[in-house]
Design a protein around this motif. Structure first.
Motif, PDB file in Angstrom:
ATOM      1  N   ASP A  14      51.104   5.804  -6.313  1.00 19.25           N
ATOM      2  CA  ASP A  14      51.740   4.613  -5.759  1.00 19.25           C
ATOM      3  C   ASP A  14      51.596   3.408  -6.684  1.00 19.25           C
ATOM      4  OD1 ASP A  14      51.668   2.008  -4.120  1.00 19.25           O
ATOM      5  OD2 ASP A  14      52.613   3.439  -2.764  1.00 19.25           O
ATOM      6  N   SER A  15      52.704   2.901  -7.174  1.00 20.02           N
ATOM      7  CA  SER A  15      52.689   1.763  -8.081  1.00 20.02           C
ATOM      8  C   SER A  15      52.529   0.446  -7.343  1.00 20.02           C
ATOM      9  CB  SER A  15      53.992   1.720  -8.891  1.00 20.02           C
ATOM     10  OG  SER A  15      54.195   2.940  -9.548  1.00 20.02           O
ATOM     11  N   VAL A  16      53.081   0.372  -6.147  1.00 16.30           N
ATOM     12  CA  VAL A  16      53.100  -0.884  -5.406  1.00 16.30           C
ATOM     13  C   VAL A  16      51.688  -1.350  -5.064  1.00 16.30           C
ATOM     14  CG1 VAL A  16      53.873  -2.019  -3.292  1.00 16.30           C
ATOM     15  CG2 VAL A  16      55.411  -0.458  -4.502  1.00 16.30           C
ATOM     16  N   GLY A  35      54.627   6.596 -11.043  1.00 16.53           N
ATOM     17  CA  GLY A  35      55.198   6.910  -9.736  1.00 16.53           C
ATOM     18  C   GLY A  35      56.657   6.510  -9.648  1.00 16.53           C
ATOM     19  N   ASP A  37      58.325   5.160  -7.386  1.00 14.72           N
ATOM     20  CA  ASP A  37      58.620   3.885  -6.750  1.00 14.72           C
ATOM     21  C   ASP A  37      58.744   2.745  -7.755  1.00 14.72           C
ATOM     22  OD1 ASP A  37      55.866   4.083  -7.284  1.00 14.72           O
ATOM     23  OD2 ASP A  37      55.312   2.843  -5.579  1.00 14.72           O
ATOM     24  N   THR A  40      62.393   1.911  -8.757  1.00 17.20           N
ATOM     25  CA  THR A  40      63.289   1.458  -7.709  1.00 17.20           C
ATOM     26  C   THR A  40      63.389  -0.058  -7.774  1.00 17.20           C
ATOM     27  OG1 THR A  40      62.636   3.325  -6.341  1.00 17.20           O
ATOM     28  CG2 THR A  40      63.744   1.502  -5.235  1.00 17.20           C
ATOM     29  N   THR A  43      61.226  -3.094  -5.723  1.00 15.98           N
ATOM     30  CA  THR A  43      60.141  -2.617  -4.869  1.00 15.98           C
ATOM     31  C   THR A  43      58.859  -3.414  -5.071  1.00 15.98           C
ATOM     32  OG1 THR A  43      61.048  -0.390  -4.870  1.00 15.98           O
ATOM     33  CG2 THR A  43      58.751  -0.601  -4.263  1.00 15.98           C
ATOM     34  N   THR A  61      58.999   7.157 -15.517  1.00 19.95           N
ATOM     35  CA  THR A  61      59.163   7.802 -14.221  1.00 19.95           C
ATOM     36  C   THR A  61      60.547   8.406 -14.081  1.00 19.95           C
ATOM     37  OG1 THR A  61      58.872   7.410 -11.847  1.00 19.95           O
ATOM     38  CG2 THR A  61      59.782   5.597 -13.126  1.00 19.95           C
ATOM     39  N   ARG A  64      66.578   6.880 -12.793  1.00 26.35           N
ATOM     40  CA  ARG A  64      67.497   6.379 -11.776  1.00 26.35           C
ATOM     41  C   ARG A  64      68.659   5.758 -12.531  1.00 26.35           C
ATOM     42  NH1 ARG A  64      64.790   6.997  -7.149  1.00 26.35           N
ATOM     43  NH2 ARG A  64      62.623   6.400  -7.019  1.00 26.35           N
TER      44      ARG A  64
END
Length: 184
Positions: A14-16, A35, A37, A40, A43, A61, A64
């Motif tokens: 988890d990066s957040v 990660g 996330d 995105t 985020t 990562t 996208r």
């Protein structure tokens, strides 16, 4: 990390939560996020991380595709045309979408195309074993908005591409550095 003098922190999950914790603890080193996330859009900033803090971070990562890449992908266009040919109440207009919405659309197109590939390959006698055998026999194929997908024996996820992202220090938005990297 700060107490041990670490000049770089690497997050494999988890990066957040890690970014929030590092910022709150005035971490001053570099950060590498692995990660999904982290790629995105928005985020980390939505979690309250200052975009300027992210200037020292890089994400390596899942790829996208950008909005421009999705607009240029003929398979995404074909998927939209197929949908719009059904005369929906609200036709899809990729040019009117934001990047996050277009990425969700591409995922929907990918899912539909992959199901069609699997069911066609599985043949008329559909059962779980036929679908597994179909997945194991596909090898490389194309999907809308995806670079280098494949399935094979023991490989039941189509994604094969990663990308390096830098963070725009004014917005905290992940910005691709170079082209996607197909790893399998």
């Amino acid at each position: 990390a700060r107490a041990d003098g670490a000049d770089t922190v690497v997050s494999v999950s988890d990066s957040v939560l890690l970014a929030v914790a590092l910022e709150r603890n005035a971490y001053e080193g570099a950060m590498v996020f692995l990660g999904g996330d982290a790629s995105t859009s928005g985020t980390l900033v939505a979690a309250g991380v200052d975009p300027a803090f992210l200037a020292r971070a890089v994400a390596v990562t899942v790829h996208r595709p950008t909005l421009d890449e999705l607009v240029a992908d003929p398979l995404v266009g074909e998927c939209i045309d197929d949908y719009n040919s059904t005369d929906p109440a609200e036709p899809i207009d990729l040019d009117a979408m934001g990047e996050a919405e277009a990425q969700i659309l591409a995922l929907t197109c990918q899912t539909s195309a992959l199901v069609e590939l699997l069911l066609t390959e599985a043949g008329p006698e559909l059962d779980p074993d036929a679908v597994v055998a179909a997945a194991e026999s596909l090898g490389r194929f194309e999907l809308p908005g995806m670079v280098g997908p494949s399935l094979g024996p023991g490989k039941f996820t189509a994604g094969n591409a990663v990308r390096i992202y830098d963070f725009d220090p004014t917005t905290g938005t992940p910005v691709p550095r170079g082209a996607p990297i197909v790893v399998n």
